[in-house]
Scaffold this motif. Sequence first.
Motif, PDB file in Angstrom:
ATOM      1  N   GLU A 134       6.994  13.561   2.939  1.00 24.32           N
ATOM      2  CA  GLU A 134       5.758  13.064   2.727  1.00 24.32           C
ATOM      3  C   GLU A 134       4.469  13.816   3.371  1.00 24.32           C
ATOM      4  O   GLU A 134       4.727  14.139   4.369  1.00 24.32           O
ATOM      5  CB  GLU A 134       5.703  11.371   3.294  1.00 24.32           C
ATOM      6  N   SER A 140      -0.043  14.611   4.800  1.00 28.77           N
ATOM      7  CA  SER A 140      -0.481  13.661   5.712  1.00 28.77           C
ATOM      8  C   SER A 140      -0.943  12.520   4.168  1.00 28.77           C
ATOM      9  O   SER A 140      -1.301  12.878   3.317  1.00 28.77           O
ATOM     10  CB  SER A 140      -1.576  14.586   5.964  1.00 28.77           C
ATOM     11  N   TYR A 141      -1.880  10.963   5.538  1.00 32.77           N
ATOM     12  CA  TYR A 141      -2.633  10.135   4.226  1.00 32.77           C
ATOM     13  C   TYR A 141      -3.890  11.143   4.334  1.00 32.77           C
ATOM     14  O   TYR A 141      -4.425  11.282   5.240  1.00 32.77           O
ATOM     15  CB  TYR A 141      -2.042   8.509   5.114  1.00 32.77           C
ATOM     16  N   GLN A 142      -4.570   9.417   3.750  1.00 33.13           N
ATOM     17  CA  GLN A 142      -6.263   9.832   3.877  1.00 33.13           C
ATOM     18  C   GLN A 142      -6.845   9.230   4.834  1.00 33.13           C
ATOM     19  O   GLN A 142      -7.573  10.705   5.798  1.00 33.13           O
ATOM     20  CB  GLN A 142      -6.795   9.235   2.728  1.00 33.13           C
ATOM     21  N   ASP A 143      -6.551   8.599   6.535  1.00 32.78           N
ATOM     22  CA  ASP A 143      -6.652   8.357   6.865  1.00 32.78           C
ATOM     23  C   ASP A 143      -6.433   8.672   8.068  1.00 32.78           C
ATOM     24  O   ASP A 143      -5.866   8.480   9.123  1.00 32.78           O
ATOM     25  CB  ASP A 143      -7.338   6.983   7.386  1.00 32.78           C
ATOM     26  N   GLN A 144      -4.837  10.068   7.804  1.00 28.35           N
ATOM     27  CA  GLN A 144      -4.077  10.692   9.057  1.00 28.35           C
ATOM     28  C   GLN A 144      -4.998  10.974   9.946  1.00 28.35           C
ATOM     29  O   GLN A 144      -4.426  10.206  11.347  1.00 28.35           O
ATOM     30  CB  GLN A 144      -3.567  11.387   7.930  1.00 28.35           C
ATOM     31  N   SER A 175       0.940  -0.833   0.137  1.00 25.34           N
ATOM     32  CA  SER A 175      -0.250   0.223  -0.255  1.00 25.34           C
ATOM     33  C   SER A 175       0.658   1.072  -0.126  1.00 25.34           C
ATOM     34  O   SER A 175       2.278   1.258  -0.142  1.00 25.34           O
ATOM     35  CB  SER A 175      -0.534   0.534   1.341  1.00 25.34           C
ATOM     36  N   ASP A 176       0.172   2.620  -0.150  1.00 25.82           N
ATOM     37  CA  ASP A 176       1.191   4.045  -0.272  1.00 25.82           C
ATOM     38  C   ASP A 176       1.611   3.835   0.936  1.00 25.82           C
ATOM     39  O   ASP A 176       2.805   4.230   1.291  1.00 25.82           O
ATOM     40  CB  ASP A 176      -0.228   5.181  -0.777  1.00 25.82           C
ATOM     41  N   ILE A 177       1.285   3.774   2.035  1.00 25.47           N
ATOM     42  CA  ILE A 177       1.548   4.129   3.187  1.00 25.47           C
ATOM     43  C   ILE A 177       2.998   2.833   3.624  1.00 25.47           C
ATOM     44  O   ILE A 177       3.954   2.811   4.469  1.00 25.47           O
ATOM     45  CB  ILE A 177       1.060   3.503   4.657  1.00 25.47           C
ATOM     46  N   SER A 184       5.982   4.007   1.342  1.00 24.03           N
ATOM     47  CA  SER A 184       6.949   4.466   2.160  1.00 24.03           C
ATOM     48  C   SER A 184       7.750   4.733   2.938  1.00 24.03           C
ATOM     49  O   SER A 184       9.115   5.057   3.160  1.00 24.03           O
ATOM     50  CB  SER A 184       6.181   5.844   1.909  1.00 24.03           C
ATOM     51  N   GLN A 204       6.113   5.586   9.642  1.00 26.99           N
ATOM     52  CA  GLN A 204       5.973   6.962   9.712  1.00 26.99           C
ATOM     53  C   GLN A 204       5.945   8.392  10.772  1.00 26.99           C
ATOM     54  O   GLN A 204       6.206   7.638  11.849  1.00 26.99           O
ATOM     55  CB  GLN A 204       4.056   7.115   8.761  1.00 26.99           C
ATOM     56  N   TYR A 264      -5.391   7.782  12.384  1.00 22.74           N
ATOM     57  CA  TYR A 264      -3.850   7.051  12.916  1.00 22.74           C
ATOM     58  C   TYR A 264      -3.396   7.503  14.009  1.00 22.74           C
ATOM     59  O   TYR A 264      -3.277   6.528  14.858  1.00 22.74           O
ATOM     60  CB  TYR A 264      -2.730   7.644  11.408  1.00 22.74           C
TER      61      TYR A 264
END
Length: 221
Positions: free
Chosen positions: A175, A177-181, A66-68, A71, A149, A184
């Motif tokens: 990087e 923030s992610y969509q569901d930051q 996945s993207d996270i 990274s 992260q 998280y």
Amino acid sequence: MRKAAKLIGKLVAWVLLLCILVAAGSNALVLISTSDGITTAESARNRGADAIVVLGASVNPDGTPSDILKSRLDDAVELYQEGAARKIIASGDNGDLHYNESSAMKAYLVSQGVPSQDVFCDYAGFSTYESMYRACKVFGAKSIVVATQEYHLPRALFAAKALGMDALGVYPEGEGSYQDQLMYNIREIPARVKDVLQALTSTPSTFVGEPIDLGGSGDLQ
């Protein structure tokens, strides 16, 4: 009845207050005690740690990271190239026959030029704490560099240090923030409490198993 109700109300209020204090104290402890352990890949150059520990995250249905997770893996590749350590532990969840984070992580690392024999799979890294416990107790690491992260690093470093390891943490630079930051960040609050309790009591990981020698080959596990 009214006196009993008031007593119960007071008891509930004290319990809630205690929970809030424990949560606040645990989070403060984790964040303050690890703030000086977070650095950059460049600063970790030639550190010569026993291993880079890259922490697992979700894998896509086609087996790609996945993207996270990508990274984190790219971070680990940079750390490896900078000489932070000569070995990488890909620690993830393989609790299901049809789901294997660690193998997907190793495949990606190798595709990015890391020699296969230098990548060790930890198939029982079911949680951040368990990944740190196994890095120490199963893989025998005394010093590590953790790749994950920024929001996640304090918890990983706290567990590592509580278990007796010399640990630094590096997060992917630049990087966003992610969509569901937000989720998280909120999830980290109770997770830090849990990991503090586990670390302070040296709770064993779900699976321990035989020692694995980081001086050998990751292809011979």
